[in-house]
Design an enzyme around this catalytic site. Structure first.
Site, PDB file in Angstrom:
ATOM      1  N   SER A 149       0.832  -1.208   0.000  1.00 29.19           N
ATOM      2  CA  SER A 149       0.000   0.000   0.000  1.00 29.19           C
ATOM      3  C   SER A 149       0.872   1.265   0.000  1.00 29.19           C
ATOM      4  CB  SER A 149      -0.967  -0.047   1.190  1.00 29.19           C
ATOM      5  OG  SER A 149      -1.990   0.913   1.056  1.00 29.19           O
ATOM      6  N   ASP A 226     -10.076  -5.871  -3.254  1.00 30.47           N
ATOM      7  CA  ASP A 226      -9.521  -4.789  -2.446  1.00 30.47           C
ATOM      8  C   ASP A 226     -10.465  -3.583  -2.513  1.00 30.47           C
ATOM      9  OD1 ASP A 226      -7.984  -2.546  -1.529  1.00 30.47           O
ATOM     10  OD2 ASP A 226      -6.131  -3.578  -2.070  1.00 30.47           O
ATOM     11  N   HIS A 259      -7.254  -6.140   0.925  1.00 36.32           N
ATOM     12  CA  HIS A 259      -6.094  -5.272   1.185  1.00 36.32           C
ATOM     13  C   HIS A 259      -5.343  -5.667   2.452  1.00 36.32           C
ATOM     14  CE1 HIS A 259      -4.077  -1.516   0.071  1.00 36.32           C
ATOM     15  NE2 HIS A 259      -4.032  -1.167   1.340  1.00 36.32           N
TER      16      HIS A 259
END
EC number: 3.1.2.12
Length: 282
Positions: A149, A226, A259
């Protein structure tokens, strides 16, 4: 001069050892911690080093405790260093929002008040911590870099700016175009001000589009469930640029994954194996 390190924790794991250290950072003007996994010293006296950069709200322990990377790293003979994601402490600027301030350093050098006094994570990693791992910990061999991320953004930027320091780069669900998505815009506005030319110095899409030099192999995994995929991540933008400039990038869309660290744990061994092939041939 060797850096002064304080050992906070030490745990044997998979015949290797997980450490946690504290040191004072002259770059960030505060105490910092980082975690380090070392495989068995008798079997692997000079292991290559993988840098792992974590995402928003994380510190150096999230990957250590959730990714399950130690078993594969121990088998491959790979060391892993896990820095924190931002400067820390009561004297360090912060806000109530979770996507800015402490835990959200974005791996750049801030230029704006009050952030510039401490938020220089790029220089901290690229210069101070890089020197520390060489001088004090003896990691003078090949390095690779990875992240998740915000940390995927950091890994890509670090690799694109410093191809001479790394052999390969990988990322899970990276923010590839921060200057054009809400997470990045919020952080860049605060840390860097209104100058979008300055923003572009910390954007992987912009850096790859203008890239000249030795291209590092890139592996990106992205879950198609995600919740941040469409608004914040948009990996297809980087793929399009990589195809235009002939940059070696592989994007794998993983069906059903989100995620979280469950996603990372599912594919981390494949990422370590990806890096190992380039680290061994360094």
């Amino acid at each position: 001069m060797p850096h002064e390190l304080t050992l906070l924790e030490q745990h044997k794991v998979f015949d290797g050892c997980q450490y946690r250290y504290r040191h004072y950072s002259t770059t960030l003007n505060c105490e910092m911690t980082f975690s380090l996994f070392l495989p068995n010293k008798k079997k692997f006296s000079s292991p290559p080093l993988l840098w792992w950069l974590s995402g928003l709200t994380c510190n150096d322990e999230n990957f250590t405790t959730k990714a399950g990377a130690q078993q594969a790293a121990a088998r491959l003979g790979m060391a892993i260093i896990m820095p924190d994601t931002s400067p820390r402490g009561p004297e360090v600027a912060d806000v109530k929002e979770w996507d800015l301030g402490q835990g959200a350093g974005f791996y750049l050098n801030a230029t704006q008040t009050p952030w510039a006094a401490h938020y220089r994570m790029y220089d901290y990693l690229n210069e101070e911590l890089y020197s520390l791992v060489q001088v004090s910990l003896g990691f003078t061999g090949p390095h690779a870099i990875a992240g998740h991320s915000m940390g995927g953004h950091g890994a890509l930027v670090m690799a694109l700016k410093n191809p001479h320091k790394f052999r390969s780069v990988s990322a899970f669900a990276p923010i590839v175009n921060p200057m054009d998505v809400p997470w990045g815009q919020n952080a860049f506005q605060a840390y860097l001000g209104n100058n979008r030319d300055l923003w572009s110095e910390w954007d992987a899409c912009k850096l790859m589009a203008d890239y000249q030099g030795t291209a590092l192999p890139v592996l990106i995994d992205q879950g198609d469930e995600d919740p941040f995929l469409q608004q914040q991540l948009q990996p297809e933008k980087l793929v399009e640029i990589a195809e235009k400039v002939n940059y070696p990038l592989t994007l794998r869309i993983q069906p059903g994954y989100d995620h979280s660290y469950y996603f990372i744990a599912s594919f981390i061994e494949e990422h370590l194996t990806f890096h190992q092939q380039y680290l061994l041939n360094a």
